[in-house]
Enzyme design. Structure first.
Site, PDB file in Angstrom:
ATOM      1  N   ILE A  28       0.842  -1.193   0.000  1.00  0.00           N
ATOM      2  CA  ILE A  28       0.000   0.000   0.000  1.00  0.00           C
ATOM      3  C   ILE A  28       0.878   1.244   0.000  1.00  0.00           C
ATOM      4  CG2 ILE A  28      -0.223  -0.116   2.530  1.00  0.00           C
ATOM      5  CD1 ILE A  28      -3.094   1.025   2.199  1.00  0.00           C
ATOM      6  N   CYS A  29       0.349   2.323  -0.553  1.00  0.00           N
ATOM      7  CA  CYS A  29       0.999   3.632  -0.531  1.00  0.00           C
ATOM      8  C   CYS A  29       2.272   3.613  -1.377  1.00  0.00           C
ATOM      9  CB  CYS A  29       1.238   4.034   0.921  1.00  0.00           C
ATOM     10  SG  CYS A  29       1.711   5.741   1.212  1.00  0.00           S
ATOM     11  N   ALA A  30       3.415   3.917  -0.794  1.00  0.00           N
ATOM     12  CA  ALA A  30       4.691   3.910  -1.524  1.00  0.00           C
ATOM     13  C   ALA A  30       5.366   2.541  -1.516  1.00  0.00           C
ATOM     14  CB  ALA A  30       5.630   4.961  -0.932  1.00  0.00           C
ATOM     15  N   SER A  73      -2.650  -0.834  -3.141  1.00  0.00           N
ATOM     16  CA  SER A  73      -3.638   0.174  -2.765  1.00  0.00           C
ATOM     17  C   SER A  73      -2.962   1.533  -2.659  1.00  0.00           C
ATOM     18  CB  SER A  73      -4.287  -0.243  -1.436  1.00  0.00           C
ATOM     19  OG  SER A  73      -5.432   0.528  -1.170  1.00  0.00           O
TER      20      SER A  73
END
Length: 182
Positions: free
Chosen positions: A101-103, A150
C-alpha cells in the site's frame, strides 16, 4: 491457520501498519510483525511499534501473504532491505500473495515481481522509476493475480478487508466489516 507477514520499517505509515495488522487479526489470521532491525519501529508520525520479531528470523518461513505498509522513509527501507527482498522473491516464486500500500509497491518493483502487472500506489511514489513493463492505475485498490496494491492511508481499511476476503472468503470479510460498524 492462515499466516501473514507484515514487515515494519522505520518511518512506516502507522495508519496502514496498524489497520492491516488489526483487521487481519480480527479475521483470525495469524499476523507476524517483523522489524527490519531489533529496535522499536518509530513510524512516520512518531508512533512507536514493537514488532514481534526481526526479518532475519523469518527468512525461511513461508507465509500465505506478505503485506507491506507504505510511508516514507519506510517504503525505501523495505526496498533496500536484502533479507526482505529475498523473502519477496521466494514468495513470488511460490505463487503466494504479495500486497503493498501507498509507496510500498516500490519494494515489490525492486524485487522484480511486478512484471506485466497492473498496480496502484500513492500518487507520484513511483514517478522516477522504470515502469515500462507495469501498468499504473489510479484505482484505490488493484488486484492482479497474486499482487494486491492500494493507494494510501485513506484506503487502508478497504485494502485490509480485501486481503481478508482473498485469504478467508467473503463471509469472513463481511463478519469483520460488520463488527467495524461501517
Amino acid at each position: 491457520m492462515t499466516k501473514v507477514l507484515v514487515p515494519l520499517a522505520q518511518g512506516c505509515e502507522e495508519l496502514e501498519a496498524v489497520t492491516v495488522t488489526d483487521l487481519l487479526t480480527r479475521a483470525g489470521i495469524e499476523v507476524v510483525t517483523a522489524g527490519l532491525d531489533s529496535e522499536p519501529v518509530v513510524a512516520a508520525r512518531g508512533l512507536k511499534i514493537i514488532p514481534q520479531t526481526i526479518i532475519n528470523n523469518v527468512t525461511d518461513t513461508l507465509f500465505d501473504m506478505i503485506v507491506l505498509p507504505g510511508g516514507l522513509p519506510g517504503a525505501n527501507h523495505l526496498r533496500d532491505n536484502d533479507a526482505l527482498q529475498n523473502i519477496l522473491k521466494k514468495h513470488a516464486e511460490n505463487n503466494n500473495y504479495l500486497a503493498a500500500i501507498c509507496a510500498a509497491p516500490k519494494a515489490l518493483l525492486q524485487a522484480g515481481v511486478l512484471e506485466g502487472k497492473t498496480i496502484t500506489c500513492y500518487p507520484g511514489a513511483l514517478n522516477s522509476l522504470d515502469l515500462s513493463n507495469i501498468k499504473l492505475t489510479e484505482s484505490a485498490l488493484q488486484i492482479d493475480g497474486k499482487i494486491v496494491t492500494s493507494r494510501g492511508p485513506g484506503t487502508a481499511m478497504d485494502f485490509a478487508l480485501a486481503l481478508i476476503e482473498l485469504l478467508e472468503g467473503t463471509s469472513k470479510k463481511e463478519e469483520v466489516e460488520k463488527g467495524l460498524v461501517r
